[in-house]
Design a protein around this motif. Structure first.
Motif, PDB file in Angstrom:
ATOM      1  N   GLY A  43       0.813  -1.202   0.000  1.00  0.00           N
ATOM      2  CA  GLY A  43       0.000   0.000   0.000  1.00  0.00           C
ATOM      3  C   GLY A  43       0.851   1.257   0.000  1.00  0.00           C
ATOM      4  O   GLY A  43       0.542   2.237  -0.693  1.00  0.00           O
ATOM      5  N   TYR A  51       4.153   1.011  -8.772  1.00  0.00           N
ATOM      6  CA  TYR A  51       3.100   0.008  -8.963  1.00  0.00           C
ATOM      7  C   TYR A  51       3.636  -1.405  -9.194  1.00  0.00           C
ATOM      8  O   TYR A  51       3.041  -2.373  -8.708  1.00  0.00           O
ATOM      9  CB  TYR A  51       2.187   0.431 -10.108  1.00  0.00           C
ATOM     10  N   VAL A  58       2.315  -7.442  -3.245  1.00  0.00           N
ATOM     11  CA  VAL A  58       0.965  -8.011  -3.117  1.00  0.00           C
ATOM     12  C   VAL A  58       1.027  -9.523  -3.289  1.00  0.00           C
ATOM     13  O   VAL A  58       0.453 -10.283  -2.486  1.00  0.00           O
ATOM     14  CB  VAL A  58       0.007  -7.391  -4.153  1.00  0.00           C
ATOM     15  N   TYR A  93      -6.324  -5.521   2.914  1.00  0.00           N
ATOM     16  CA  TYR A  93      -7.433  -5.066   2.062  1.00  0.00           C
ATOM     17  C   TYR A  93      -7.616  -3.552   2.127  1.00  0.00           C
ATOM     18  O   TYR A  93      -8.026  -2.934   1.145  1.00  0.00           O
ATOM     19  CB  TYR A  93      -8.740  -5.745   2.477  1.00  0.00           C
ATOM     20  N   VAL A  96      -4.191  -1.354   0.331  1.00  0.00           N
ATOM     21  CA  VAL A  96      -4.049  -1.185  -1.117  1.00  0.00           C
ATOM     22  C   VAL A  96      -4.920  -0.046  -1.657  1.00  0.00           C
ATOM     23  O   VAL A  96      -4.395   0.871  -2.311  1.00  0.00           O
ATOM     24  CB  VAL A  96      -4.317  -2.513  -1.854  1.00  0.00           C
ATOM     25  N   PRO A  97      -6.235  -0.029  -1.405  1.00  0.00           N
ATOM     26  CA  PRO A  97      -7.008   1.110  -1.903  1.00  0.00           C
ATOM     27  C   PRO A  97      -6.588   2.436  -1.269  1.00  0.00           C
ATOM     28  O   PRO A  97      -6.627   3.480  -1.922  1.00  0.00           O
ATOM     29  CB  PRO A  97      -8.459   0.748  -1.553  1.00  0.00           C
ATOM     30  N   THR A 159     -10.322 -10.789  -4.843  1.00  0.00           N
ATOM     31  CA  THR A 159      -9.675  -9.577  -4.334  1.00  0.00           C
ATOM     32  C   THR A 159      -8.252  -9.459  -4.857  1.00  0.00           C
ATOM     33  O   THR A 159      -7.824  -8.383  -5.299  1.00  0.00           O
ATOM     34  CB  THR A 159      -9.666  -9.573  -2.796  1.00  0.00           C
ATOM     35  N   PHE A 163      -6.697  -6.503  -7.213  1.00  0.00           N
ATOM     36  CA  PHE A 163      -5.516  -5.734  -6.824  1.00  0.00           C
ATOM     37  C   PHE A 163      -4.405  -5.844  -7.876  1.00  0.00           C
ATOM     38  O   PHE A 163      -3.684  -4.874  -8.147  1.00  0.00           O
ATOM     39  CB  PHE A 163      -5.004  -6.185  -5.464  1.00  0.00           C
ATOM     40  N   MET A 166      -5.309  -3.599 -10.669  1.00  0.00           N
ATOM     41  CA  MET A 166      -5.082  -2.200 -10.281  1.00  0.00           C
ATOM     42  C   MET A 166      -3.609  -1.823 -10.393  1.00  0.00           C
ATOM     43  O   MET A 166      -3.266  -0.723 -10.849  1.00  0.00           O
ATOM     44  CB  MET A 166      -5.563  -1.974  -8.848  1.00  0.00           C
ATOM     45  N   CYS A 167      -2.724  -2.724  -9.973  1.00  0.00           N
ATOM     46  CA  CYS A 167      -1.289  -2.438 -10.044  1.00  0.00           C
ATOM     47  C   CYS A 167      -0.785  -2.425 -11.487  1.00  0.00           C
ATOM     48  O   CYS A 167       0.100  -1.648 -11.827  1.00  0.00           O
ATOM     49  CB  CYS A 167      -0.507  -3.472  -9.226  1.00  0.00           C
ATOM     50  N   PHE A 173      -7.859   2.438 -12.016  1.00  0.00           N
ATOM     51  CA  PHE A 173      -8.205   2.085 -10.640  1.00  0.00           C
ATOM     52  C   PHE A 173      -9.679   2.346 -10.338  1.00  0.00           C
ATOM     53  O   PHE A 173     -10.365   1.498  -9.765  1.00  0.00           O
ATOM     54  CB  PHE A 173      -7.349   2.864  -9.638  1.00  0.00           C
ATOM     55  N   ALA A 177     -12.182  -0.457  -9.122  1.00  0.00           N
ATOM     56  CA  ALA A 177     -12.701  -0.323  -7.756  1.00  0.00           C
ATOM     57  C   ALA A 177     -14.221  -0.271  -7.745  1.00  0.00           C
ATOM     58  O   ALA A 177     -14.862  -0.846  -6.861  1.00  0.00           O
ATOM     59  CB  ALA A 177     -12.117   0.926  -7.100  1.00  0.00           C
TER      60      ALA A 177
END
Length: 200
Positions: A43, A51, A58, A93, A96-97, A159, A163, A166-167, A173, A177
């Motif tokens: 995170g 990233y 991650v 969880y 990360v966001p 999940t 993630f 997203m990376c 994102f 999301a």
């Protein structure tokens, strides 16, 4: 949704590594805490827009999350171990966001929505587990756990996939999301219906 299907594939290699770690004196709680540290660090890396580093962290974090249970099965499972495992999962969880929210202020609204969705999903998950324990229900669909795991559309595998996306695609994102938050809400509805049926 996918956890129970993937577990038979990943458990044998994880169990073999877990046995070797246990023989070397590594405890399940140590593995859990190491995984949590890597997850939170992911995170932080996201917050600084690193990233690809975050992606590696991650994945390593989630490997350790699988290994802690393997080490516990090779030695002995404990209630405290189950407790710190779920706390570590939700720290990851949230991290990360939160990182994406710091990385780009335009991400912040969807990062908050996703964290809220994770919160609701976690509450539904734990509330169902409490009721299941009270009723004496057990399941090993997700492997041998410290408490009852109720399935849903958004689980650990989904999940991790979100993630990873997203990376790899940080500019998307918000879209990822939004979709995953919706999946979390559907999961809460699923568990609520299941609770109504199972615990009238």
């Amino acid at each position: 949704m996918l956890d129970s299907k993937i577990r038979p594939l990943i458990d044998p290699p994880l169990n073999a590594i877990g046995k070797n770690l246990a023989r070397g004196g590594v405890t399940a709680n140590q593995v859990t805490l190491a995984g949590a540290l890597l997850g939170v660090t992911a995170g932080i890396a996201i917050g600084y827009q690193h990233y690809l580093l975050a992606l590696a962290l991650v994945l390593l974090s989630r490997i350790l999350d699988g290994l802690d249970g393997a080490v516990a099965r090779a030695t002995s499972q404990s209630d405290f171990g189950g407790y710190i495992d779920i706390v570590a999962d939700f720290a990851f969880y949230v991290a990360v966001p939160l990182g994406f929210g710091f990385a780009d202020p335009t991400n912040l609204p969807l990062a908050m929505v996703l964290i809220a969705s994770f919160t609701l999903t976690g509450i539904s998950f734990l509330a169902y587990a409490v009721m299941a324990a009270k009723a004496g229900r057990e399941t090993e669909a997700h492997g041998k756990k410290s408490f009852f795991y109720n399935s849903g559309l958004a689980e650990g595998t989904e999940t991790i996939a979100a993630f990873v996306l997203m990376c790899l695609l940080p500019h998307y994102f918000a879209a990822i999301a939004a979709v995953y938050s919706f999946m979390c809400v559907i999961t809460v509805v699923q568990r609520t219906i299941a609770a109504k049926i199972d615990f009238p």
